[in-house]
Enzyme design. Structure first.
Site, PDB file in Angstrom:
ATOM      1  N   ARG A  22      -5.079  57.992  19.746  1.00 38.71           N
ATOM      2  CA  ARG A  22      -4.310  59.252  19.748  1.00 38.71           C
ATOM      3  C   ARG A  22      -3.834  59.591  18.339  1.00 38.71           C
ATOM      4  O   ARG A  22      -4.388  60.448  17.669  1.00 38.71           O
ATOM      5  CB  ARG A  22      -3.135  59.141  20.727  1.00 38.71           C
ATOM      6  CG  ARG A  22      -2.580  60.503  21.185  1.00 38.71           C
ATOM      7  CD  ARG A  22      -1.668  61.173  20.172  1.00 38.71           C
ATOM      8  NE  ARG A  22      -0.484  60.384  19.858  1.00 38.71           N
ATOM      9  CZ  ARG A  22       0.415  60.754  18.951  1.00 38.71           C
ATOM     10  NH1 ARG A  22       0.261  61.894  18.274  1.00 38.71           N
ATOM     11  NH2 ARG A  22       1.454  59.988  18.678  1.00 38.71           N
ATOM     12  N   ASP A  23      -2.833  58.888  17.851  1.00 38.82           N
ATOM     13  CA  ASP A  23      -2.279  59.212  16.537  1.00 38.82           C
ATOM     14  C   ASP A  23      -3.292  58.988  15.424  1.00 38.82           C
ATOM     15  O   ASP A  23      -3.273  59.671  14.405  1.00 38.82           O
ATOM     16  CB  ASP A  23      -1.025  58.363  16.296  1.00 38.82           C
ATOM     17  CG  ASP A  23      -0.115  58.958  15.236  1.00 38.82           C
ATOM     18  OD1 ASP A  23      -0.262  60.160  14.938  1.00 38.82           O
ATOM     19  OD2 ASP A  23       0.750  58.232  14.710  1.00 38.82           O
ATOM     20  N   HIS A 214       7.440  52.482  14.743  1.00 40.08           N
ATOM     21  CA  HIS A 214       6.174  53.155  14.426  1.00 40.08           C
ATOM     22  C   HIS A 214       6.231  53.543  12.948  1.00 40.08           C
ATOM     23  O   HIS A 214       7.024  54.404  12.563  1.00 40.08           O
ATOM     24  CB  HIS A 214       6.029  54.396  15.316  1.00 40.08           C
ATOM     25  CG  HIS A 214       4.823  55.228  15.051  1.00 40.08           C
ATOM     26  ND1 HIS A 214       3.732  55.252  15.899  1.00 40.08           N
ATOM     27  CD2 HIS A 214       4.532  56.097  14.043  1.00 40.08           C
ATOM     28  CE1 HIS A 214       2.825  56.093  15.417  1.00 40.08           C
ATOM     29  NE2 HIS A 214       3.292  56.620  14.295  1.00 40.08           N
ATOM     30  N   HIS A 216       4.307  54.508   9.131  1.00 39.85           N
ATOM     31  CA  HIS A 216       3.172  55.009   8.353  1.00 39.85           C
ATOM     32  C   HIS A 216       3.258  54.418   6.953  1.00 39.85           C
ATOM     33  O   HIS A 216       4.351  54.142   6.452  1.00 39.85           O
ATOM     34  CB  HIS A 216       3.189  56.537   8.307  1.00 39.85           C
ATOM     35  CG  HIS A 216       2.838  57.179   9.618  1.00 39.85           C
ATOM     36  ND1 HIS A 216       1.677  57.911   9.803  1.00 39.85           N
ATOM     37  CD2 HIS A 216       3.466  57.181  10.813  1.00 39.85           C
ATOM     38  CE1 HIS A 216       1.621  58.340  11.059  1.00 39.85           C
ATOM     39  NE2 HIS A 216       2.702  57.910  11.688  1.00 39.85           N
ATOM     40  N   CYS A 247       0.452  62.472   9.770  1.00 39.44           N
ATOM     41  CA  CYS A 247       1.123  63.686  10.221  1.00 39.44           C
ATOM     42  C   CYS A 247       0.597  64.885   9.447  1.00 39.44           C
ATOM     43  O   CYS A 247       0.455  64.818   8.222  1.00 39.44           O
ATOM     44  CB  CYS A 247       2.634  63.528  10.003  1.00 39.44           C
ATOM     45  SG  CYS A 247       3.580  65.027  10.296  1.00 39.44           S
ATOM     46  N   ASN A 256      -1.359  55.608   9.575  1.00 36.90           N
ATOM     47  CA  ASN A 256      -0.512  54.589  10.179  1.00 36.90           C
ATOM     48  C   ASN A 256      -0.748  53.243   9.499  1.00 36.90           C
ATOM     49  O   ASN A 256      -1.769  53.032   8.835  1.00 36.90           O
ATOM     50  CB  ASN A 256      -0.863  54.431  11.662  1.00 36.90           C
ATOM     51  CG  ASN A 256      -0.596  55.669  12.472  1.00 36.90           C
ATOM     52  OD1 ASN A 256       0.493  55.857  12.985  1.00 36.90           O
ATOM     53  ND2 ASN A 256      -1.609  56.516  12.608  1.00 36.90           N
TER      54      ASN A 256
END
Length: 307
Positions: A22-23, A214, A216, A247, A256
């Site tokens: 997903r991310d 979470h 990055h 993002c 990430n």
């Protein structure tokens, strides 16, 4: 300490939540097919991942990389003990997620209005009200709810985010049935001291809920932040195979923290994850081939030690 493929047996367990499907993919120019994404998810599970952010139930016209969520959930293997997480941002997304049979629902609630309005089309207060509606709609489904507080460490629009602001948001989340709260450094601006302080503050209002982080690696602090979180007592960390992701509001973001690089750090430091380091590294390379990009992760280039 010797490097073990899944971490030393008997070592304290740290759960790694794989967010690559997903991310890791949502901002890539190349859109992977449903078949490739199913293979990615199933291979991650085969490597030992037990929680995986598999799909996002957002408007596919706005995020074409996330199209086909229902087809993916219908096609993935359903191994015992594996949780396929679906991200939802509104009640329509929740309806789709429940119908598709996700194992867990995750809702993102930004800590700042600047980000919330641009990313989700509403204020933080409005998103908290939506979260309350989603929580009520989940009642009786047996599907657990987790909530991610995005821009918890800094916002591309509102700048510095006071810890008190994040605590206020988490206090509201604690009014729901959420079993876990994740703090997200959405644009990669946090540093270890900030991680330690914010976790201590949030822990006072989170109740019995698990805390997750979470990170990055936009400014090369992601792994230091992850280690600071574990030292502070966090036992659940997000990461993305190959280090892909990022993002859209963080220019030049490097993605990430990479699952394989995180595993190397954790395993060499004495923690056990149950996830295969070699399997994760191979999958990071596989993603790079599919996306026609060099993975940001370092382990695939340097290799493990000892080899």
């Amino acid at each position: 300490m010797a490097a073990y493929d899944r971490g030393p047996e008997g070592g304290e367990h740290v759960e790694v939540v794989e967010v690559g499907p997903r991310d890791g993919l949502q901002n890539e120019a190349r859109v992977l097919s449903v078949e490739d994404r199913i293979e990615l998810i199933d291979r991650a599970v085969a490597a030992g991942v037990r929680r995986i952010e598999a799909v996002s139930f957002v408007n596919p016209k706005r995020v074409p990389q996330m199209a086909g969520a229902e087809e993916i959930m219908a096609g993935v293997g359903r191994a015992p003990g594996v949780s396929h997480i679906g991200l939802v941002l509104n009640r329509r997304g929740l309806e789709r997620a429940v119908a598709a049979g996700v194992s867990e629902v995750n809702v993102a609630v930004p800590a700042t209005d600047g980000f919330c309005v641009r990313n989700q089309g509403c204020t933080v207060e409005e998103m908290l009200e939506t979260l309350a509606d989603i929580d009520r709609d989940l009642e009786g489904t047996g599907i657990p709810l987790s909530v991610t507080v995005s821009t918890a460490f800094g916002c591309p629009f509102d700048g510095e985010v006071p810890a008190e602001r994040v605590v206020d948001v988490v206090r509201r989340i604690a009014d729901t049935s959420a079993v876990e709260v994740a703090l997200a450094d959405t644009i990669g601006v946090g540093v270890p001291h900030q991680v330690s302080e914010l976790l201590a503050a949030v822990g006072e209002v989170a109740g019995e809920r698990a805390l997750r982080c979470h990170f990055h690696n936009t400014r090369n602090t992601g792994y230091a932040n992850a280690l600071a979180a574990v030292v502070a007592g966090v036992r659940v960390l997000d990461s993305s195979l190959g280090g892909f992701g990022g993002c859209p509001f963080a220019p030049a973001a490097t993605g990430n923290i990479a699952t394989e690089d995180l595993l190397y750090m954790l395993h060499r430091s004495g923690w056990h994850t149950g996830v295969s380091l070699s399997g994760a590294a191979a999958l990071g390379e596989w993603m790079g081939q599919r996306l026609d990009k060099q993975p940001p992760a370092y382990l695939g280039r340097a290799g493990a030690f000892p080899s």
